[in-house]
Design an enzyme around this catalytic site. Structure first.
Site, PDB file in Angstrom:
ATOM      1  N   GLY A 229      68.022  42.333  44.500  1.00 26.37           N
ATOM      2  CA  GLY A 229      68.364  43.661  44.009  1.00 26.37           C
ATOM      3  C   GLY A 229      69.255  44.505  44.872  1.00 26.37           C
ATOM      4  N   GLU A 273      60.887  44.598  42.132  1.00 28.31           N
ATOM      5  CA  GLU A 273      61.252  45.067  40.794  1.00 28.31           C
ATOM      6  C   GLU A 273      62.598  44.507  40.351  1.00 28.31           C
ATOM      7  OE1 GLU A 273      64.039  47.068  43.032  1.00 28.31           O
ATOM      8  OE2 GLU A 273      61.910  46.957  43.491  1.00 28.31           O
ATOM      9  N   ASP A 274      63.502  44.250  41.304  1.00 25.38           N
ATOM     10  CA  ASP A 274      64.813  43.722  40.964  1.00 25.38           C
ATOM     11  C   ASP A 274      64.711  42.360  40.291  1.00 25.38           C
ATOM     12  OD1 ASP A 274      63.797  42.547  43.234  1.00 25.38           O
ATOM     13  OD2 ASP A 274      65.530  42.952  44.498  1.00 25.38           O
ATOM     14  N   ASN A 275      63.932  41.478  40.914  1.00 18.61           N
ATOM     15  CA  ASN A 275      63.752  40.149  40.355  1.00 18.61           C
ATOM     16  C   ASN A 275      63.046  40.190  39.014  1.00 18.61           C
ATOM     17  OD1 ASN A 275      62.045  37.445  40.121  1.00 18.61           O
ATOM     18  ND2 ASN A 275      63.790  36.999  41.425  1.00 18.61           N
ATOM     19  N   ALA A 278      65.419  41.404  36.204  1.00 21.56           N
ATOM     20  CA  ALA A 278      66.306  40.306  35.822  1.00 21.56           C
ATOM     21  C   ALA A 278      65.563  39.252  35.004  1.00 21.56           C
ATOM     22  CB  ALA A 278      66.907  39.676  37.080  1.00 21.56           C
TER      23      ALA A 278
END
Length: 457
Positions: A229, A273-275, A278
């Protein structure tokens, strides 16, 4: 009991398995190397940089800030100087006394023509402080396309134009209906450090070689989501349809949505949260990701060896809860373990001297890694200190993994969390101790945990 013949067959099978696995990992590394050469050694032109503002999609840039990160002024300035005609910037701090604010104010005064907003104060929607910091600006953003950039990232002036081009497709191609639509554009990190402490050098060597190589290879094969992220661009209208459950939406092509809480707020329960964002776009909507031709220049501050170790421990423990099988395989993708296993297998099959194979193996491995780093940086990066840091990183990979795999607690931004199933977390507020943090050993005093609805972040 196995007979001598059965035992011999088993050893032969294991020997071949080790050699075949080594060949697979070598091919994967070579794919990452070739991808880096093709994508980054020839930078693309800016396809929409000079277009009228009304003819390009608007973009809202969200930058979460906390304190004086390394190279903060230049990192933030890189968003003010994007060669793109239609964007706004949200600079977000949780505390009105945050040290980043003077830097923010200086940049706003320097670039009065840029549509920039300062957001002071967070809103607790989960345990992830980054989400809490961004949620207000996310809701107020004027545009559907959102670009989330970490505060320690600097980008080239053409990055936004190239990223929108990757997300929407070239302006002269009206439709890409034969392929799954792009839902997210991300950028591989390129680490650099002006503070050459030991941990910083190892982090730089890791991100620019092994991490980049595998990241590019996995995203080229594209069998599943693989995103970090540092710099992610996606559509808010897509995110508002998913909830992080990773359960496919049956009518996703007709605009179907998950029931219950959705959007950015739904990802406040995750540490990575980024992963998860996605993965949700990939699995729940059936869409895909893409990389632009730019890198996210990741400024690495002063980092001790212990800082580096615990940083890697943290993210292995998070990945273990999110992608268990892949995390279990990680040691076998590393140069030391893969090389030892393959050399043992070849010694059994062909009577190849271990020293000979390992010499060729490590020379090839370091050559590929240095080539990947050179492709990302646009110049040769081989130096004595960089090679030394690379060697230390390779040696530490297995011990760090072993330390990480036995526990579930992590330290992040001065707070302790327990990573639960699917990457969700809960705050550890009392009890436990180092035995529980390191190895997961529960003491007689049960740890107290903070529920996701608690709002003191």
């Amino acid at each position: 009991m196995l007979s001598d013949n059965d035992f011999g067959v088993l050893k032969l099978c294991l020997a071949w398995a080790s050699v075949v696995w080594w060949g697979f990992i070598v091919l994967l590394g070579a794919l990452g190397c070739i991808t880096a050469r093709k994508r980054y050694r020839k930078r693309a032109q800016l396809p929409r940089a000079s277009s009228p503002a009304s003819s390009v999609p608007g973009v809202s840039i969200l930058r979460p800030l906390k304190g004086l990160d390394t190279n903060l002024y230049e990192n933030l300035e890189s968003t003010f100087t994007q060669e793109y005609p239609n964007y706004e910037i949200f600079l977000c701090v949780a505390d009105e006394n945050d040290q980043a604010l003077p830097v923010v104010n200086d940049l706003i005064a320097k670039y009065p023509d840029v549509n920039a907003h300062v957001m002071i104060g967070d809103e607790a929607v989960g345990v992830n402080p980054k989400i809490n910091n961004l949620i207000r600006s996310y809701r107020q953003a004027a545009h559907d396309i959102v670009w989330v950039l970490d505060s320690n990232v600097m980008v080239a002036p053409g990055t936004l134009a190239n990223s929108v081009n990757a997300l929407d497709g070239p302006a002269d191609i009206p439709s890409r209906s034969s392929r799954r639509r792009i839902a997210l554009v991300h950028h591989v990190p390129l680490a650099w450090s002006s503070e050459y402490s030991l941990g910083s050098r190892i982090e730089e060597a890791f991100l620019n070689t092994n991490h980049a190589k595998m990241y590019l290879a996995i995203n080229t094969v594209a069998v599943d989501s693989c995103v970090v992220g540092k710099s992610n661009l996606y559509r808010r209208s897509d995110l508002e349809r998913v909830d992080g459950s990773l359960k496919p939406i049956a009518d996703s092509t007709e605009g179907g949505v998950q029931q219950g809480e959705r959007g950015l707020v739904a990802f406040g329960r995750f540490l990575a949260e980024d992963n998860m964002i996605a993965s949700a776009l990939w699995h729940e909507l059936g869409l895909r990701h893409d990389l632009s031709c730019d890198v996210a220049r990741n400024a690495v501050g002063s980092m001790t060896l212990a800082d580096y170790v615990w940083r890697r421990v943290r993210w292995v423990r998070v990945r273990k809860r999110m992608v268990f099988a892949a995390t279990m395989l990680e040691p076998f993708t590393e140069s030391v373990v893969a090389g030892i296993l393959a050399s043992t297998g070849l010694r059994y099959i062909l009577d190849t001297p271990r020293w000979l194979f390992l010499t060729v193996h490590f020379l090839f491995w370091v050559s590929v890694d240095m080539d990947v780093a050179a492709s990302l940086a646009g110049r040769t990066v081989v130096s004595g200190p960089f090679l030394a840091a690379w060697v230390v990183r390779e040696i530490l990979a297995l011990p760090i993994w072993l330390l990480a795999i036995v526990g579930n607690q992590v330290e992040w931004r001065g707070k302790r969390y327990e990573v639960m199933q699917s990457g969700e977390v809960r705050r550890v507020t009392q009890g436990g101790g180092w035995a529980e943090y390191l190895f997961g050993w529960k003491s007689k005093t049960t740890s107290n945990y903070e529920l996701l609805s608690t709002t003191d972040e």
